[in-house]
Scaffold this motif. Structure first.
Motif, mmCIF file in Angstrom:
data_model
loop_
_atom_site.group_PDB
_atom_site.id
_atom_site.type_symbol
_atom_site.label_atom_id
_atom_site.label_comp_id
_atom_site.label_asym_id
_atom_site.label_seq_id
_atom_site.Cartn_x
_atom_site.Cartn_y
_atom_site.Cartn_z
ATOM 1 N N UNK A 93 -0.842 8.707 6.498
ATOM 2 C CA UNK A 93 -0.043 8.580 5.276
ATOM 3 C C UNK A 93 -0.960 8.310 4.100
ATOM 4 N N UNK A 94 -0.537 8.864 2.945
ATOM 5 C CA UNK A 94 -1.308 8.687 1.713
ATOM 6 C C UNK A 94 -0.629 7.652 0.844
ATOM 7 N N UNK A 95 -1.248 7.396 -0.329
ATOM 8 C CA UNK A 95 -0.666 6.424 -1.259
ATOM 9 C C UNK A 95 0.671 6.929 -1.776
ATOM 10 N N UNK A 96 0.773 8.264 -2.032
ATOM 11 C CA UNK A 96 2.049 8.823 -2.476
ATOM 12 C C UNK A 96 3.095 8.701 -1.392
ATOM 13 N N UNK A 97 2.640 8.840 -0.105
ATOM 14 C CA UNK A 97 3.569 8.660 1.011
ATOM 15 C C UNK A 97 4.101 7.235 1.060
ATOM 16 N N UNK A 98 3.235 6.314 0.749
ATOM 17 C CA UNK A 98 3.662 4.902 0.730
ATOM 18 C C UNK A 98 4.701 4.665 -0.352
ATOM 19 N N UNK A 99 4.552 5.362 -1.508
ATOM 20 C CA UNK A 99 5.557 5.228 -2.555
ATOM 21 C C UNK A 99 6.905 5.693 -2.041
ATOM 22 N N UNK A 100 6.931 6.890 -1.383
ATOM 23 C CA UNK A 100 8.185 7.439 -0.837
ATOM 24 C C UNK A 100 8.776 6.460 0.147
ATOM 25 N N UNK A 101 7.923 5.878 1.050
ATOM 26 C CA UNK A 101 8.417 4.928 2.073
ATOM 27 C C UNK A 101 9.003 3.686 1.416
ATOM 28 N N UNK A 102 8.338 3.195 0.347
ATOM 29 C CA UNK A 102 8.852 2.014 -0.353
ATOM 30 C C UNK A 102 10.191 2.316 -1.000
ATOM 31 N N UNK A 103 10.306 3.506 -1.667
ATOM 32 C CA UNK A 103 11.556 3.832 -2.338
ATOM 33 C C UNK A 103 12.661 4.102 -1.341
ATOM 34 N N UNK A 104 12.306 4.662 -0.174
ATOM 35 C CA UNK A 104 13.306 4.855 0.885
ATOM 36 C C UNK A 104 13.817 3.516 1.407
ATOM 37 N N UNK A 105 12.900 2.524 1.500
ATOM 38 C CA UNK A 105 13.282 1.191 1.962
ATOM 39 C C UNK A 105 14.300 0.566 1.025
ATOM 40 N N UNK A 106 14.180 0.973 -0.298
ATOM 41 C CA UNK A 106 15.131 0.435 -1.281
ATOM 42 C C UNK A 106 16.401 1.264 -1.340
ATOM 43 N N UNK B 1 4.302 -2.577 -5.987
ATOM 44 C CA UNK B 1 3.859 -2.773 -4.606
ATOM 45 C C UNK B 1 3.637 -4.267 -4.302
ATOM 46 N N UNK B 2 3.110 -5.011 -5.309
ATOM 47 C CA UNK B 2 2.893 -6.456 -5.119
ATOM 48 C C UNK B 2 4.212 -7.167 -4.848
ATOM 49 N N UNK B 3 5.213 -6.861 -5.654
ATOM 50 C CA UNK B 3 6.530 -7.474 -5.467
ATOM 51 C C UNK B 3 7.142 -7.021 -4.154
ATOM 52 N N UNK B 4 7.012 -5.733 -3.864
ATOM 53 C CA UNK B 4 7.581 -5.177 -2.637
ATOM 54 C C UNK B 4 6.974 -5.857 -1.378
ATOM 55 N N UNK B 5 5.651 -6.061 -1.420
ATOM 56 C CA UNK B 5 4.984 -6.716 -0.272
ATOM 57 C C UNK B 5 5.419 -8.178 -0.105
ATOM 58 N N UNK B 6 5.761 -8.785 -1.202
ATOM 59 C CA UNK B 6 6.250 -10.165 -1.118
ATOM 60 C C UNK B 6 7.606 -10.202 -0.441
ATOM 61 N N UNK B 7 8.456 -9.240 -0.817
ATOM 62 C CA UNK B 7 9.817 -9.213 -0.251
ATOM 63 C C UNK B 7 9.793 -8.674 1.170
ATOM 64 N N UNK B 8 9.012 -7.637 1.388
ATOM 65 C CA UNK B 8 8.896 -7.048 2.732
ATOM 66 C C UNK B 8 7.437 -7.132 3.163
#
Length: 576
Positions: A529-542, A508-515
């Motif tokens: 949204x929950x923390x698990x939802x944020x994981x899904x959103x981050x992986x979808x972004x990738x 998440x730290x690296x992801x926030x730096x890039x996005x």
């Protein structure tokens, strides 16, 4: 006629008559052609102005000078015109008159607009002498005071007719008893006379007379000898006779009586021959008194009678009439004529009373002159002190203004330095920000590359995991012994592949730096949204597949799909 002393009359008649030398005959055209300004003014100052009282002729005669002055825009020639008009009216009326004084005022006003120290000095000398010869002695004081004050400020070489004008000053100073100052003026004028000229002889003789009045007989004798040398060089018999008479007085005082008598007789002879009546009268009277001292009464009577025949009925001769009466009284006593002696003695006393009254007036004038001189000097001193005070005040103001200017300059420079420092700091900050931005950009590139590498690794791991799973299935059927090793490899790879909480935080730290702010904005926009939802959103972004997500999250593909459906529903509910 007004009461005019002889030597005053001689000087003013020389100047006002306009017949001083050959320059008088020059026309205005010739004057205009003269290049030397001083010579030009001298020529203009000697134009004829005697017209038997006809002032119309005077104006017509001098009009070309005014036209020439206007044509050439010459202040000096215009000043000469005013001076000559004043002289002309003085001669025409033979008294103080309003016309002369009006032209003097015009000349004065002209020099106020166009200052000229030399012309101002001459104007004062001429107007002072104008008042002086017509017996307005007190009125002449201010002009002579001003002229004398200007003397130290002028260039004597720029003064036209310097000899005559300095003779004006000398005559006045001699009259008020200041013989020393009179001598100074004549000595300064002496270099401007021509050798063996009547003008030079007159000047040297006058210096001798003034020195004798101050009892400086030795110096007077020296000047008389110089005058005699000049007269002999010029072969001027008139002046030889006059100087002989003056030398005779000196010889008689020294006891050289025969020499003195010879010199006086020579003076009488030459004066009679050249019709110098006044000088002959004085010489005869002088010789009569000397014969009285020698008790030669007949000779004394002979010369006193000769002197009486030459005396004129004019105020100037009052002194000589008194001396004549005294001399005749002494002769009558010597000859034993008592009645005639008393008659001449009575005449002598009457004339003496009259002369003493005039002498008293002269003494009063001298006192007035001293008072006016002191007053003038005080005024000059007060003016100078005021000028110094004003100068100091201006200097003080100047210093204050300079200090103010210096302070303003310092403040401006200080302000500039501050601005420069501020700009320097700003530039430094900008450089620091640019450097920081550069570092951030470099870091972002690295993180982005790292995230891309991470995504690629996930995808590769997915392929390897699938291959290992297929290999597990194959091996489990064909080679149970090798099954354990493959299973261990698979578990190890899955263990590295699964995104634990610790790994999620790093990811998440690296992801926030890039996005930057992506996840934060999602949480703010969709509060459910929950923390698990944020994981899904981050992986979808990738742009990872469901399979890759399932491997990472260690859940089934079906669980991933359901999680994505739930997330979609949350997002839609929030938007509604």
């Amino acid at each position: 006629m007004k009461t005019i002393l002889f030597y005053f009359f001689v000087l003013v008649s020389l100047v006002l008559s306009g017949n001083l030398n050959h320059v008088c005959g020059q026309s205005v055209a010739e004057i205009s052609a003269i290049e030397n300004p001083v010579v030009q003014l001298e020529a203009a100052l000697q134009l004829p102005i005697r017209f038997d009282g006809d002032t119309i002729k005077l104006k017509n005669a001098l009009a070309p000078i005014l036209e020439l002055a206007d044509k050439k825009r010459s202040v000096a020639l215009k000043w000469v015109y005013y001076m000559r008009m004043a002289d002309g009216f003085s001669i025409a009326f033979d008294r103080i008159n309003l016309s002369s004084e009006r032209y003097y005022r015009l000349a004065e006003q002209l020099l106020r607009v166009h200052p000229d120290a030399e012309l101002e000095m001459l104007g004062c000398a001429r107007e002072g002498y104008y008042n002086f010869i017509y017996r307005r002695v007190k009125e002449a004081f201010p002009f002579f005071l001003r002229a004398n004050d200007l003397k130290s400020k002028v260039n004597v070489k720029k003064i036209p007719l310097v000899v005559k004008h300095y003779q004006f000053m000398a005559s006045f100073y001699s009259y008020i008893g200041d013989q020393a100052n009179a001598v100074v003026y004549l000595e300064e004028a002496l270099p401007f006379t021509k050798p063996a000229s009547r003008e030079r002889i007159d000047l040297i003789n006058s210096i001798a007379v003034y020195l004798a009045k101050d009892s400086l007989n030795h110096q007077a004798f020296t000047y008389l000898n110089r005058a005699m040398d000049e007269a002999k060089l010029a072969k001027d018999s008139v002046w030889i006779g006059i100087i002989s008479g003056n030398l005779a007085d000196h010889a008689w005082r020294k006891g050289e009586k025969e020499k003195a008598i010879a010199l006086v007789k020579k003076n009488i002879e030459l004066s009679v021959r050249y019709n110098e009546r006044r000088d002959a009268m004085r010489a005869n009277l002088n010789l009569a008194n000397w014969y009285i001292e020698r008790k030669e009464w007949k000779l004394a009577e002979q010369y006193v009678m000769a002197s009486e025949r030459l005396i004129e009925d004019k105020p100037y001769f009052l002194k000589y009439k008194m001396e004549l009466a005294k001399t005749k009284s002494n002769i009558m006593r010597g000859l034993g004529r008592g009645g005639d002696e008393l008659k001449q003695l009575h005449l002598y006393l009457t004339l003496k009373d009259s002369l003493e009254k005039r002498m008293n007036d002269k003494e009063i004038q001298k006192m007035l002159w001293q008072r006016e001189s002191e007053k003038y000097n005080r005024t000059i001193q007060a003016t100078e002190e005021k000028r110094i005070r004003t100068k100091r005040m201006y200097q003080f103001i100047g210093v204050i203004l300079i200090l103010i200017f210096a302070i303003v300059v310092l403040l401006v420079n200080k302000s500039k330095i501050k601005i420069k420092m501020r700009n320097t700091l700003l530039e430094r900050d900008q450089l620091a920000l640019a450097y920081e931005k550069q570092l951030l950009d470099q870091e972002l590139v690295i993180l982005r590359n790292s995230l891309t590498e991470f995504t690629d690794t996930i995808r590769q791991n997915d392929v390897v995991i699938q291959q290992l799973r297929q290999e597990v299935i194959k091996i489990s059927e064909s080679d149970p012994a090798h099954m354990t090793q493959v299973t261990d490899n698979l578990n190890a790879l899955l263990q590295q592949h699964i995104m634990t909480d610790e790994r999620w935080q790093k990811f998440k730290h690296v992801f926030n730096k890039v996005y930057p702010a992506y996840l934060t904005q999602m949480r703010q926009t969709y509060p459910k949204v929950t923390e698990n939802d944020l994981k899904i959103l981050a992986l979808l972004k990738l742009d990872l597949s469901n399979a890759s997500m399932s491997e990472l999250l260690c859940v089934s593909v079906e669980a991933v799909r359901k999680a994505k459906q739930r997330l979609k529903k949350k997002l839609e509910q929030t938007e509604d």
